[in-house]
Design a protein around this motif. Structure first.
Motif, short mmCIF file in Angstrom:
data_model
loop_
_atom_site.label_atom_id
_atom_site.label_comp_id
_atom_site.label_asym_id
_atom_site.label_seq_id
_atom_site.Cartn_x
_atom_site.Cartn_y
_atom_site.Cartn_z
N PRO A 12 0.83 -1.21 0.00
CA PRO A 12 0.00 0.00 0.00
C PRO A 12 0.86 1.27 0.00
O PRO A 12 2.03 1.22 0.39
N GLU A 13 0.26 2.35 -0.41
CA GLU A 13 0.97 3.63 -0.48
C GLU A 13 1.61 3.95 0.88
O GLU A 13 1.01 3.69 1.93
N THR A 16 2.08 1.56 4.47
CA THR A 16 1.25 1.32 5.66
C THR A 16 0.96 -0.17 5.79
O THR A 16 0.90 -0.88 4.79
N ILE A 17 0.80 -0.62 7.00
CA ILE A 17 0.45 -2.03 7.24
C ILE A 17 -1.05 -2.06 7.49
O ILE A 17 -1.54 -1.46 8.45
N VAL A 18 -1.80 -2.72 6.60
CA VAL A 18 -3.26 -2.65 6.69
C VAL A 18 -3.88 -3.83 7.44
O VAL A 18 -5.09 -3.90 7.59
N GLU A 19 -3.03 -4.71 7.92
CA GLU A 19 -3.54 -5.86 8.65
C GLU A 19 -3.14 -5.75 10.11
O GLU A 19 -2.00 -6.05 10.47
#
Lengths: 101, 307
Positions: A12-13, A16-19
């Motif tokens: 991701p841009e 970032t860690i989305v999980e």
């Protein structure tokens, strides 16, 4: 031990860690040199080991309010549980010796 | 109301297993206890330090809640920005949850580098909680001296040797600096006293306005103690009055723990390898001076609390 790394197109841009909480996939148990061996019989389920375990590795049964054991996938073997236990339920045993046994 | 451990089971989920802090580290204990003290959703930021780098090694995060990276000096500014954005969203009807805002900083990021950002945030009166996990040095980079390093402790930037006793001066009293922002709730606690810490964290979350908690969180690696002794050493700090537990609210100081018989400071000193040079002959005056400072500081707190 680490999961397969993503390519730059999949990230991701801004990286970032989305999980949330995905560090659970990283098992820190391999760091351990001494293993806490828990004596179920003498345990009074005071949860001192649970509140002070720095690795959230003490497993509990929430419904029955019981301590159920140590999660060895994450336990780093610091020995805090053995120190804070009022009934001295934990024996720190060397991993190498345990393997030899 | 006091917390019961059996009622908290299952709540230790904000900081997950799989973080890469050292075995026996005090910081995750502090995080766990503080985050369990509220039922509200949390948005967290951390100043650079052990906690920040070890919990978010890419591509992993050990935070099971929205977490924002912050630089070394600006955790206070980051948390005020987040909280203000939340208020704006709330006004526009974009969010209806009661979110709490929490910042973590080590003693380097709080006592030294982040002090102005923290002071600014406290002064502006944002509704947030700032927790300093104080391990008395820049432990992430290998034990450099910080403003929190106590007198007599050996660090890599002020090492003990023939002509040196380690740090020559006393530590900074950060909790009182936070308390000098009179709109803030300021407290000092220790990971060894979970009930005390959790009650203070609960109060801090419920407090309308800024709150600051200074938590003693031993660094087993650079205090040179066995990794299993984290809790014991923190407890010793409280029992020797080296680290008094107190809180200040509306300019009223409450001492939360007064030992029946305070242990001599030598108990605390001889338990740690970073002080081992003080046990050599000729260094007795240093120990006496540390003892004098500890007693004077406790007397000062007692005087403030009884007025």
């Amino acid at each position: 031990m680490a999961a397969k790394l993503k390519g730059w197109k999949e990230i991701p841009e801004a990286g970032t860690i989305v999980e949330p909480g995905n560090a659970r996939n990283y098992k820190t148990g391999g760091w351990r040199s001494d293993r806490p061996v828990w004596n179920k019989e003498t345990c009074i389920h005071c949860f001192f080991c649970w509140i002070w375990c720095p690795d959230m590795a003490v497993q509990v049964d929430q419904a029955n309010k019981k301590m159920t054991g140590i999660n060895l996938e994450y336990c780093k073997g610091c020995g805090v549980c053995a120190e804070v236990c009022p009934k001295k339920c934990f024996t720190m045993k060397n991993e190498k010796e345990l393997t030899n046994e | 109301m006091a917390f019961l451990l059996k009622d908290l089971l299952g709540k230790d989920k904000i900081l997950t297993s799989g973080h890469r802090l050292c075995p026996g580290c005090g910081a995750p204990m502090a995080v766990k206890m503080v985050t369990m003290a509220t039922d509200n959703p949390l948005i967290i930021t951390s100043a650079t330090g052990c906690l920040e780098v070890s919990t978010t090694i890419y591509p992993f995060t050990a935070w099971d809640t929205p977490w924002v990276h912050s630089a070394f000096e600006n955790a206070g500014a980051t948390i005020s920005g987040l909280q203000t954005a939340f208020l704006a969203w709330k006004k526009k009807g974009k969010i209806d949850k009661e979110v709490k805002f929490l910042a973590f900083g080590g003693d380097g990021g709080t006592y030294d580098i982040g002090l102005q950002a923290l002071s600014g945030a406290l002064e502006r009166g944002h509704d947030f909680v700032y927790v300093c996990y104080d391990n008395q040095g820049y432990m992430n980079t290998g034990a450099q001296r910080s403003a929190s390093t106590p007198m007599g402790a050996s660090t890599t930037t002020e090492p003990a040797g023939k002509k040196s006793i380690g740090k020559r001066i006393q530590r900074k009293d950060l909790t009182m600096i936070a308390a000098a922002h009179h709109n803030a709730y300021a407290a000092q606690s220790s990971i060894s006293h979970w009930q005390d810490l959790m009650s203070k964290a609960k109060k801090a979350f419920e407090y309308e306005g800024p709150a600051f908690i200074n938590v003693l969180s031993p660094c087993v690696r650079f205090w040179r103690v066995p990794s299993s002794k984290t809790v014991e050493i923190a407890k010793l700090a409280v029992e020797t009055n080296f680290w008094p537990l107190f809180e200040i609210e509306n300019m009223k100081l409450t001492l939360n723990f007064k030992p029946k018989e305070r242990k001599p400071i030598i108990d605390w000193i001889k338990a740690q390898g970073r002080y081992k040079h003080l046990l050599q002959a000729g260094n007795e005056p240093v120990i006496d001076e540390i003892q004098k400072e500890v007693d004077a500081y406790f007397d000062y707190l007692v005087r403030l609390s009884s007025i």
